[in-house]
Design a protein around this motif. Structure first.
Motif, mmCIF file in Angstrom:
data_model
loop_
_atom_site.group_PDB
_atom_site.id
_atom_site.type_symbol
_atom_site.label_atom_id
_atom_site.label_comp_id
_atom_site.label_asym_id
_atom_site.label_seq_id
_atom_site.Cartn_x
_atom_site.Cartn_y
_atom_site.Cartn_z
ATOM 1 N N LYS A 1 2.139 1.731 -3.518
ATOM 2 C CA LYS A 1 1.075 2.154 -4.438
ATOM 3 C C LYS A 1 0.679 3.606 -4.212
ATOM 4 N N ARG B 1 -9.206 3.468 -2.786
ATOM 5 C CA ARG B 1 -9.356 2.125 -2.202
ATOM 6 C C ARG B 1 -8.660 2.029 -0.852
ATOM 7 N N ILE B 2 -7.436 2.477 -0.793
ATOM 8 C CA ILE B 2 -6.645 2.330 0.437
ATOM 9 C C ILE B 2 -7.215 3.187 1.570
ATOM 10 N N ASP C 1 0.827 -1.211 0.000
ATOM 11 C CA ASP C 1 0.000 0.000 0.000
ATOM 12 C C ASP C 1 0.864 1.265 0.000
ATOM 13 N N GLU D 1 -7.822 5.586 -8.213
ATOM 14 C CA GLU D 1 -8.466 4.372 -7.713
ATOM 15 C C GLU D 1 -7.731 3.761 -6.529
ATOM 16 N N GLU D 2 -6.408 3.716 -6.581
ATOM 17 C CA GLU D 2 -5.654 3.107 -5.489
ATOM 18 C C GLU D 2 -5.723 3.946 -4.221
#
Length: 317
Positions: free
Chosen positions: A176, A197-198, A173, A193-194
């Motif tokens: 990213k 999401r995280i 994570d 998006e990442e």
């Protein structure tokens, strides 16, 4: 000393021209007054009432009248918030933020990220009961622009609250996040998006480790790398350092040039955190700004409103 003299003495004019009130003395006297006493008081309190230039009556200064109305409203609102069930209180604040528009979306981040998973779920249930629609659909309908996806994901989240951590996922994570921040458009990071999401699904303990790993790997705090992206920075502080976030909000609320949205945060923070972490917030405030939180409140607030807020802070000491 006459009753009107006694009451007049309970009002004191400060250097800014705004008076403080000894409420107990005022109430004890006022309830006993007849019309002639009120007339005498108005005539003898020239700092508050002025003789009308055309007709025989005394009028209250307009600026003072507006100020008093705001102060009484703040006290009333603070008491109402304090007595509400936390679920309903959060639901109503979320609705108000959505109606106010983009300048108030920070409150949605605050509610979604500083509450536990069960508290946020409770607020979502209360929202449905109060407004016959879900907070998720309301955010999706009312929020426009690049923040929509991120805010919908935040208010919909139900994070894991256990202690289990996965070192591989933590490292992944961190990498990213750095890749997204390094390669992405700084003005569009909230849509990545990442990042979404995280920040909207991972547990708070996991994210704390991710941000530590980020610093160790890249020798820079993630908040610094985010630059001017205040929404994401507020999300990070709300999730992993609430006292730092709330201290900043309180400081903004008590500045002389604060707008009404910012001023309302004074009541909101003290009331909603009084039974949670107000002691930690007060300590952080003192550390950041060099002034005890209660002293600052006493400097900027008046009357029952001031006493109410100060008492909530002190009871946790």
């Amino acid at each position: 000393m006459s009753s009107s003299d006694a009451l007049a003495k309970s009002f004191s004019v400060s250097h800014s021209g705004i008076f403080g009130v000894d409420e107990k003395s005022m109430l004890e006297i006022l309830v006993k007054w007849q019309p002639e006493h009120l007339s005498t008081f108005r005539n003898e309190t020239s700092s508050i009432f002025l003789k009308d230039e055309r007709f025989p009556f005394e009028k209250c200064e307009e600026i003072l009248l507006k100020f008093l109305k705001r102060e009484f409203k703040r006290f009333k609102d603070a008491v109402v918030q304090w007595t509400m069930h936390p679920w309903e209180r959060d639901a109503r604040m979320a609705r108000k933020a959505l109606k106010r528009g983009s300048q108030a979306y920070g409150l949605l981040i605050e509610l979604a990220c500083t509450r536990s998973s069960d508290e946020l779920l409770g607020a979502r249930r209360a929202y449905q009961s109060l407004y016959s629609e879900s907070i998720e659909e309301d955010v999706a309908c009312r929020v426009e622009g690049i923040q929509r996806q991120f805010l919908v994901a935040l208010v919909s989240s139900y994070r894991y609250e256990g202690s289990r951590k996965n070192d591989v996922a933590i490292e992944s994570d961190a990498q990213k996040l750095n890749k997204a921040i390094r390669n992405g458009d700084k003005t569009m990071l909230i849509k990545d998006e990442e990042i979404v999401r995280i920040l909207t699904t991972r547990s708070k303990p996991h994210l704390e480790e991710v941000f530590k790993c980020y610093y160790d790997d890249f020798d820079k705090d993630i908040a610094e790398d985010l630059g001017e992206e205040s929404g994401l920075k507020d999300t990070i502080y709300c999730l992993c350092a609430p006292p730092v976030y709330f201290s900043k909000i309180l400081d903004s609320a008590m500045k002389a040039n604060a707008n009404e949205n910012e001023k309302e945060a004074l009541s909101r923070v003290i009331v909603t955190r009084a039974n949670v972490d107000i002691k930690d917030i007060a300590e952080e405030y003192n550390k950041q700004y060099g002034t005890p939180l209660t002293k600052k409140i006493e400097d900027v607030a008046l009357g029952n409103y001031k006493d109410f807020l100060v008492t909530l802070v002190k009871r946790a000491g």
